[in-house]
Scaffold this motif. Structure first.
Motif, mmCIF file in Angstrom:
data_model
loop_
_atom_site.group_PDB
_atom_site.id
_atom_site.type_symbol
_atom_site.label_atom_id
_atom_site.label_comp_id
_atom_site.label_asym_id
_atom_site.label_seq_id
_atom_site.Cartn_x
_atom_site.Cartn_y
_atom_site.Cartn_z
ATOM 1 N N ALA A 98 2.091 -5.930 -1.741
ATOM 2 C CA ALA A 98 1.304 -7.193 -0.843
ATOM 3 C C ALA A 98 2.313 -7.859 0.342
ATOM 4 O O ALA A 98 1.134 -8.242 1.113
ATOM 5 C CB ALA A 98 0.392 -7.867 -1.410
ATOM 6 N N ARG A 106 1.968 -2.085 4.263
ATOM 7 C CA ARG A 106 0.133 -2.222 4.340
ATOM 8 C C ARG A 106 -0.682 -1.556 4.674
ATOM 9 O O ARG A 106 -1.814 -1.504 4.256
ATOM 10 C CB ARG A 106 0.628 -2.585 6.152
ATOM 11 C CG ARG A 106 1.390 -4.074 6.575
ATOM 12 C CD ARG A 106 1.056 -5.144 8.381
ATOM 13 N NE ARG A 106 1.418 -3.692 8.596
ATOM 14 C CZ ARG A 106 2.985 -3.652 9.357
ATOM 15 N NH1 ARG A 106 3.879 -3.743 8.725
ATOM 16 N NH2 ARG A 106 3.194 -2.789 10.713
ATOM 17 N N HIS A 108 -1.070 0.914 2.558
ATOM 18 C CA HIS A 108 -0.848 0.859 1.115
ATOM 19 C C HIS A 108 -2.113 -0.397 0.486
ATOM 20 O O HIS A 108 -2.762 0.091 -0.099
ATOM 21 C CB HIS A 108 0.352 0.932 0.156
ATOM 22 C CG HIS A 108 -0.307 0.746 -1.686
ATOM 23 N ND1 HIS A 108 -0.576 1.490 -2.334
ATOM 24 C CD2 HIS A 108 -0.067 -0.379 -2.120
ATOM 25 C CE1 HIS A 108 -1.182 0.897 -3.286
ATOM 26 N NE2 HIS A 108 -0.644 -0.572 -3.721
ATOM 27 N N VAL A 109 -1.920 -1.205 0.898
ATOM 28 C CA VAL A 109 -2.658 -2.799 0.963
ATOM 29 C C VAL A 109 -3.907 -2.271 1.246
ATOM 30 O O VAL A 109 -5.612 -2.585 0.952
ATOM 31 C CB VAL A 109 -1.747 -4.006 1.247
ATOM 32 C CG1 VAL A 109 -2.898 -5.102 1.366
ATOM 33 C CG2 VAL A 109 -0.728 -4.146 0.250
ATOM 34 N N ALA A 110 -4.013 -1.115 2.705
ATOM 35 C CA ALA A 110 -5.035 -1.745 3.334
ATOM 36 C C ALA A 110 -5.640 -0.935 2.175
ATOM 37 O O ALA A 110 -6.880 -0.332 2.439
ATOM 38 C CB ALA A 110 -4.894 -1.208 4.643
ATOM 39 N N ALA A 112 -5.793 0.228 -0.445
ATOM 40 C CA ALA A 112 -6.051 -0.373 -1.891
ATOM 41 C C ALA A 112 -8.034 -1.588 -1.752
ATOM 42 O O ALA A 112 -8.617 -1.319 -2.823
ATOM 43 C CB ALA A 112 -4.891 -0.975 -2.810
ATOM 44 N N GLU A 113 -7.462 -2.002 -0.750
ATOM 45 C CA GLU A 113 -8.377 -3.033 -0.452
ATOM 46 C C GLU A 113 -9.858 -2.606 -0.169
ATOM 47 O O GLU A 113 -11.031 -2.642 -0.622
ATOM 48 C CB GLU A 113 -8.318 -4.140 0.194
ATOM 49 C CG GLU A 113 -7.142 -4.969 -0.150
ATOM 50 C CD GLU A 113 -6.738 -5.685 1.217
ATOM 51 O OE1 GLU A 113 -7.447 -5.272 2.181
ATOM 52 O OE2 GLU A 113 -5.945 -6.661 1.242
ATOM 53 N N ALA A 114 -9.923 -1.773 0.190
ATOM 54 C CA ALA A 114 -11.421 -0.375 0.825
ATOM 55 C C ALA A 114 -11.312 0.051 0.084
ATOM 56 O O ALA A 114 -13.156 0.197 -0.668
ATOM 57 C CB ALA A 114 -10.696 0.803 1.398
ATOM 58 N N VAL A 116 -11.059 -0.988 -3.878
ATOM 59 C CA VAL A 116 -12.104 -1.830 -4.483
ATOM 60 C C VAL A 116 -13.206 -2.042 -3.677
ATOM 61 O O VAL A 116 -14.071 -2.717 -4.481
ATOM 62 C CB VAL A 116 -11.031 -2.949 -4.373
ATOM 63 C CG1 VAL A 116 -11.780 -4.650 -4.823
ATOM 64 C CG2 VAL A 116 -9.701 -3.065 -4.885
ATOM 65 N N ARG A 117 -13.230 -2.277 -2.377
ATOM 66 C CA ARG A 117 -14.507 -2.984 -2.064
ATOM 67 C C ARG A 117 -15.545 -1.883 -2.531
ATOM 68 O O ARG A 117 -16.469 -1.786 -2.321
ATOM 69 C CB ARG A 117 -14.092 -2.920 -0.629
ATOM 70 C CG ARG A 117 -13.810 -4.442 -0.558
ATOM 71 C CD ARG A 117 -13.693 -4.452 1.382
ATOM 72 N NE ARG A 117 -13.150 -3.674 2.207
ATOM 73 C CZ ARG A 117 -12.148 -3.155 2.366
ATOM 74 N NH1 ARG A 117 -11.257 -4.612 2.256
ATOM 75 N NH2 ARG A 117 -11.460 -2.183 3.651
ATOM 76 N N GLN A 118 -15.453 -0.914 -1.975
ATOM 77 C CA GLN A 118 -15.903 0.685 -2.379
ATOM 78 C C GLN A 118 -16.205 0.746 -3.625
ATOM 79 O O GLN A 118 -17.755 0.681 -4.002
ATOM 80 C CB GLN A 118 -15.116 2.076 -1.520
ATOM 81 C CG GLN A 118 -14.754 2.363 0.114
ATOM 82 C CD GLN A 118 -14.191 3.733 -0.232
ATOM 83 O OE1 GLN A 118 -13.809 4.272 -1.495
ATOM 84 N NE2 GLN A 118 -14.052 3.924 1.598
#
Length: 245
Positions: A98, A106, A108-110, A112-114, A116-118
Motif C-alpha cells: 500500500a 499499485r 495490486h492495491v487497486a 484489492a480495493e476493487a 473489497v468494494r465488490q
C-alpha cells in the motif's frame, strides 16, 4: 561489486558469501522465486540464497504473487547478478504494498480495493434480499392474522370497527372507501389492541351501530303502517256480490 538498481534508488555492495540454506523452500517461496526466474536468470544457487530473505518478506505480510511482481518491477538491465539485485530489493522492501509506488504494487492495491468494494456490494445486496424476504414473510403472517380476526368478529362488529376508525380520520371520509383502505383501517385497530381477539371484540361491542346495521334493520323490520292489509281493488261478482280483485 556494484548493483544496478533499475528505476532509481542507490547502488550498494551486495557481495555475499552466504552458504545455501538446507531448509527447502515452501510453495509460497517457490512462487516468488519462479516469478524472478521468469524475468531474470536465476540459477539454483541463487534460488537457494534468496529463499531465506524471501521467506522473511512473506512472514512480514507480503503475498507471494505481489512480492514476486514487486521484485522484478522496472527491471530492464542489471550490472550484477540477479541474486545480488534481489537481495538489495528485499532489504529496502516497503512495509506493505500500500505504501509502495511501483506499478506492480499499485495494481495490486487497486485490485484489492476493487475486490473489497465488490464484496461489500455483494453483502449489501444479500442483506437487502434477506430483509425483503423477511418483510414478505411478516406481511403474509400479519395478513393471515387479520383475516382470522375478520372471520372471528363477523361483518357486524367488523363494520363498527371500520366506521369508528373512519370517524377518527375525517380526511378519509371524502375519499373512496376501497377494500384495501378498509383493511388498513381495521388493521390499525387490530394493532392498537395487540391483535387480542377478546379485547378487539369487547371494543367493537361497545361501539355504536354502524350505518349499515341501521339500514339493514329498517329494511327488514315491518313498519307500523304496514301492519294492515293493503287496499286492493274491488270488482263485481256475477251474483251481484263484491269481492276484492
Amino acid at each position: 561489486m556494484l548493483v544496478g538498481v533499475p528505476g532509481g534508488g542507490e547502488s550498494t555492495s551486495t557481495t555475499s558469501t552466504d552458504a545455501a540454506p538446507d531448509v527447502p523452500p515452501t510453495a509460497d517461496v517457490r512462487v516468488v522465486l519462479d516469478a524472478i526466474a521468469a524475468t531474470l536468470p536465476l540459477p539454483d544457487r541463487g534460488r537457494a540464497l534468496l529463499a531465506g530473505p524471501v521467506r522473511g518478506a512473506l512472514a512480514a505480510g507480503w503475498q507471494p504473487g505481489v512480492l514476486g511482481a514487486h521484485l522484478v518491477d522496472r527491471v530492464t538491465t542489471i550490472t550484477t547478478t540477479t541474486e545480488a539485485l534481489m537481495r538489495y530489493r528485499l532489504r529496502v522492501l516497503p512495509e506493505t504494498p500500500a505504501v509502495c509506488p511501483c506499478a506492480a504494487c499499485r495494481r495490486h492495491v487497486a485490485a484489492a480495493e476493487a475486490a473489497v468494494r465488490q464484496d461489500a456490494d455483494r453483502r449489501a445486496r444479500d442483506r437487502a434480499a434477506e430483509h425483503h424476504q423477511a418483510a414478505v414473510v411478516d406481511a403474509e403472517a400479519v395478513a393471515a392474522r387479520h383475516d382470522a380476526l375478520d372471520a372471528d368478529l363477523g361483518p357486524v362488529l367488523h363494520g363498527r370497527i371500520v366506521q369508528a376508525a373512519l370517524a377518527a380520520r375525517p380526511i378519509l371520509r371524502s375519499r373512496q372507501l376501497s377494500a384495501a383502505r378498509i383493511r388498513t383501517l381495521a388493521a390499525s385497530v387490530y394493532t392498537d389492541h395487540g391483535h387480542d381477539s377478546a379485547a378487539i371484540r369487547a371494543y367493537a361491542e361497545g361501539l355504536p351501530p354502524a350505518p349499515s346495521e341501521t339500514t339493514t334493520a329498517t329494511q327488514t323490520a315491518p313498519d307500523a303502517t304496514d301492519s294492515t292489509s293493503p287496499t286492493r281493488p274491488i270488482r263485481m261478482a256475477p251474483s251481484g256480490r263484491l269481492w276484492p280483485r
